[in-house]
Design a protein around this motif. Structure first.
Motif, mmCIF file in Angstrom:
data_model
loop_
_atom_site.group_PDB
_atom_site.id
_atom_site.type_symbol
_atom_site.label_atom_id
_atom_site.label_comp_id
_atom_site.label_asym_id
_atom_site.label_seq_id
_atom_site.Cartn_x
_atom_site.Cartn_y
_atom_site.Cartn_z
ATOM 1 N N GLU A 2 0.809 -1.399 0.301
ATOM 2 C CA GLU A 2 0.021 -0.083 -0.078
ATOM 3 C C GLU A 2 0.739 1.658 -0.001
ATOM 4 O O GLU A 2 0.427 2.434 0.477
ATOM 5 C CB GLU A 2 -0.827 0.240 1.606
ATOM 6 N N PRO A 5 -0.672 4.928 -1.616
ATOM 7 C CA PRO A 5 -1.773 5.596 -0.323
ATOM 8 C C PRO A 5 -0.988 6.181 0.339
ATOM 9 O O PRO A 5 -1.091 7.309 0.805
ATOM 10 C CB PRO A 5 -2.843 4.899 -0.061
ATOM 11 N N ARG A 317 -9.930 2.112 10.130
ATOM 12 C CA ARG A 317 -9.391 0.554 9.344
ATOM 13 C C ARG A 317 -9.861 -0.892 9.367
ATOM 14 O O ARG A 317 -10.046 -1.614 8.670
ATOM 15 C CB ARG A 317 -8.213 0.978 9.045
ATOM 16 N N ALA A 322 -9.464 -3.846 8.076
ATOM 17 C CA ALA A 322 -7.217 -4.158 9.007
ATOM 18 C C ALA A 322 -6.983 -5.002 9.644
ATOM 19 O O ALA A 322 -7.742 -4.915 10.317
ATOM 20 C CB ALA A 322 -7.100 -3.274 8.609
ATOM 21 N N PRO A 323 -6.216 -6.467 9.683
ATOM 22 C CA PRO A 323 -5.897 -7.242 10.631
ATOM 23 C C PRO A 323 -4.946 -6.051 11.313
ATOM 24 O O PRO A 323 -4.128 -5.284 11.302
ATOM 25 C CB PRO A 323 -5.246 -8.314 9.708
ATOM 26 N N LYS A 324 -4.438 -6.778 12.222
ATOM 27 C CA LYS A 324 -3.651 -6.130 13.371
ATOM 28 C C LYS A 324 -2.573 -5.558 12.192
ATOM 29 O O LYS A 324 -1.949 -4.470 12.372
ATOM 30 C CB LYS A 324 -2.848 -6.353 14.716
ATOM 31 N N ILE A 327 -1.890 -2.852 10.390
ATOM 32 C CA ILE A 327 -2.084 -1.427 10.953
ATOM 33 C C ILE A 327 -0.402 -1.605 11.110
ATOM 34 O O ILE A 327 0.103 -0.233 10.740
ATOM 35 C CB ILE A 327 -2.918 -1.245 12.117
ATOM 36 N N TYR A 330 1.501 -0.353 8.220
ATOM 37 C CA TYR A 330 1.340 1.064 7.722
ATOM 38 C C TYR A 330 2.052 2.055 8.189
ATOM 39 O O TYR A 330 2.939 2.652 7.685
ATOM 40 C CB TYR A 330 -0.471 1.331 7.993
#
Ligand SMILES: Nc1ncnc2c1ncn2[C@@H]1O[C@H](COP(=O)(O)OP(=O)(O)O)[C@@H](O)[C@H]1O
Ligand SMILES: [Mg+2]
Lengths: 405, 231
Positions: A2, A5, A317, A322-324, A327, A330
């Motif tokens: 990702e 974004p 999210r 979104a699984p942990k 995140i 990210y």
């Protein structure tokens, strides 16, 4: 991934991230140049002097009685020192490598005053010099007892026609010959006094560590017989430290009218010669560590703030699937991108800074591989710093999405 | 498709225990449009959170598509939310630093679709909510009603079977609320199951089935109370 974004979100918030990216860039630029200087100094400090440093020490004797027969005193001292249990060998000489003070002169391949000579450090020794310093004679022969003469302190050296030089000096004088093949060749000292090269040493440094010709040395078979005698002593392995006071005492007792002083091991002489360099290394390591610590604290702070500010977004999210791990990823990726901007601009600044320092202070240019190594190091620092806040972000409950924050 | 039996939810803080749901039992079938009303603090959001796998509950059983959700780990719950459930929130919950296109893209990336598939779906749902010309706009550049339509597009992009909306019109004026409501009815008519929490009786009345929640329980057969409900 990702990245797209995340990058676009970063760009829209660039004012929040530009400072930390700059900080990373500054850390990178400083780190690269500091490492380069540290490398350079370490390389200098790790050069071998060519001698058996671990076992060698010096002691000197100063006498003030003009009526005394100094040649007899030195000869008797040397016999006594060489016969002392635990002593491997000893010599009376003018200086030793790394001492930062000594004798140098020009050697020429043609006699006369018109042509250029090459500077060479001179050590006056007898036939025990090579063995006492633990030197490696790679071609030719050592001095014999009959080659050695006394040095008249009032008249100056009457150059005995034989010398032993280092490979570096041999190459300096005769660039086209293999060092070993310079044995038998003649060079000129004091413009026109011929000396014949009878031996070549693998290595023996001049006393001045910063001199460009530090590898150019020459042994001359002469002994000084005056009131000041510098004895260089090589101990059998393991005996050095206990021998120093014993020899001092022995010399003092043999002649109570003189001062015996100046005891120093080659280890100490080396440490002293490189004092400034090792202080510089310590300072640079400290500065770079401090800067890295400040930068990683900055990353922790900024990431914590950004996680707190985006709690609702994180919950949303999570609610959207979104699984942990996503995140966590990210925030790790976001930090990776910020760090990338930092380390890439840091690399550019580092190279620029180095080019300037090379010109201005005569430093060596950076080895290219320091740059990717520093980049990876700072990326890792960033990832470690951001891990805590990123993990906290991954623990935000998805229920936050519906609870008003 | 959704079966809750005696679900209870107790929030515990140091000093207080709040019974947000008590023995809550409910069955919702495929294709239904259920509205949920009730006084503030009665447990509507808690119910929706549990139904949407955003929160775990204290006791009881909850089966989604026949699957007992009690035994699921976080990763599996995240996957189910991503694939089966769409969420619409009162305050839209768009990500402010992403444009409309990227916002709708968020759940699709977690789904692992390739770029072409994601683009096809995003274009489709954004056109469907009538915002095809606004893809590069940031949420802050849109009106509330438009933002909620983006949020609906985001909820629909993964083609969930099940749409959960917590007061989706709560922050909108009546005109915008009407357009959002029409959109939801439209979506339901194409087969998506919807559960919508609302404060507005006239919107609740348009659902095929109404549930009234009070003190964490479903109370039945009191339609006149629904009219009395407010903020
Ligand atoms: N995270 C929480 N911690 C403690 N109490 C909560 C929490 N979330 C909700 N509650 C309480 O649970 C009850 C039900 O809340 P909620 O489901 O949000 O009601 P509604 O959506 O119907 O207004 C309320 O009394 C609320 O204060
Ligand atoms: Mg609520």
């Amino acid at each position: 991934m990702e990245l797209g974004p995340i990058w676009r979100a970063l760009i829209r918030n660039k004012s929040s991230y530009i400072l930390i990216a700059l900080q990373i860039a500054a850390t990178m630029a400083l780190m690269v140049n500091a490492v380069s200087i540290i490398q350079e100094r370490t390389r200098m400090m790790s050069r071998s002097s060519g001698t058996d440093e671990a076992n060698i020490f010096q002691i000197y004797s100063m006498s003030f009685d003009p009526a005394q027969d100094y040649q007899a005193m030195v000869a008797a001292d040397l016999d006594a020192i060489r016969g002392f249990p635990g002593v491997a060998n000893a010599v009376v000489t003018n200086s030793l490598p790394l001492r930062q003070g000594g004798w140098s002169q020009d050697l020429k391949t043609e006699p006369g005053t018109d042509n250029e000579g090459s500077g060479v450090a001179i050590y006056f020794v007898d036939e025990h010099g090579v063995d006492t310093f633990g030197l490696n004679l790679v071609a030719g022969r050592n001095f014999e007892v009959t080659d050695v003469s006394w040095f008249d302190p009032d008249a100056g050296p009457r150059w005995p026609g034989l010398v032993i030089i280092t490979e570096a000096m041999a190459t300096e004088l005769f660039p086209d010959a293999r060092p070993a093949d310079t044995v038998g060749k003649t060079a000129y000292i004091d413009n026109d006094i011929p000396v014949t090269i009878i031996g070549v040493l693998e290595k023996m440094q001049a006393p001045w560590k910063d001199w460009a010709g530090v590898e150019r040395s020459m042994l001359v078979p002469m002994k000084r017989g005056d009131g000041f005698a510098r004895y260089v002593i090589r101990a059998e392995p393991g005996y050095r430290d206990e021998l120093i006071p014993q020899i001092e005492q022995m010399l003092a007792e043999r002649d109570t009218g003189r001062v015996v002083d100046g005891a120093a091991t080659m280890t100490e002489i080396r440490a002293n010669a490189y004092l400034e360099d090792s202080a510089m290394i310590k300072l640079l390591v400290f500065i770079v560590s401090l800067l890295t610590a400040i930068t990683s604290l900055g990353i922790v702070g900024l990431a914590s703030f950004s996680v707190a500010r985006r709690t609702k977004q994180i919950g949303t999210r999570r609610a959207l699937g979104a699984p942990k791990a996503a995140i966590l990823r990210y925030f790790m990726l976001e930090n990776f991108l910020i760090s990338s901007v930092g380390v890439v601009s840091g690399a550019v600044i580092a190279v620029g800074l180095n080019m300037w320092m090379v010109q201005r202070f005569n430093l060596t240019p950076i080895s290219w591989y320091i740059i990717p190594v520093a980049m990876i190091a700072l990326w890792l620092v960033g990832q470690c710093a951001v891990y805590g806040p990123a993990r906290r972000a991954s623990l935000v409950s998805p229920a936050i999405a519906t609870r008003s924050v | 498709m959704l079966t809750m039996q005696n679900v209870s939810m107790v929030y515990r803080t140091e000093s207080v225990e709040t019974h947000a749901l008590r023995d809550f039992s409910l069955e919702v079938d495929e294709g239904e449009f259920v509205s949920v009303t009730g006084p503030s603090g009665s447990g509507k959001t808690t119910f929706l959170n549990i139904a949407g796998l955003l929160e775990e509950f204290t006791s009881g059983t909850y089966k989604l598509d026949g699957k007992d959700t009690n035994s699921l780990g976080d990763t599996e719950r995240s996957r189910l939310r991503n694939e089966k459930i769409g969420f619409i929130f009162q305050s839209f919950n768009l990500i402010p630093e992403l444009d409309i296109f990227d916002n709708v893209d968020v759940p699709l990336r977690y789904r692992g679709f390739n770029a072409a598939e994601r683009k096809r779906r995003i274009d489709h749902v954004i056109d469907m909510v009538g915002l095809g010309s606004r893809k590069k706009h940031l949420p802050s550049q849109l009106s509330g009603g438009q933002q909620q339509r983006v949020a609906i597009a985001r909820a629909l992009a993964g083609e969930p079977r099940f749409l959960l909306a917590d007061e989706p019109t709560g922050n909108l004026d009546s005109e915008m609320a009407e357009s959002v409501m029409q959109l939801l009815e439209d979506i339901n008519s194409k087969g998506t199951t919807i559960i919508m929490v609302t404060h507005e009786p006239n919107l609740a009345a348009r659902a095929k089935r109404n549930i009234f929640v009070r003190d964490g329980r479903i109370s039945t057969g009191e339609p006149e109370l629904q009219v009395a409900v407010g903020g």
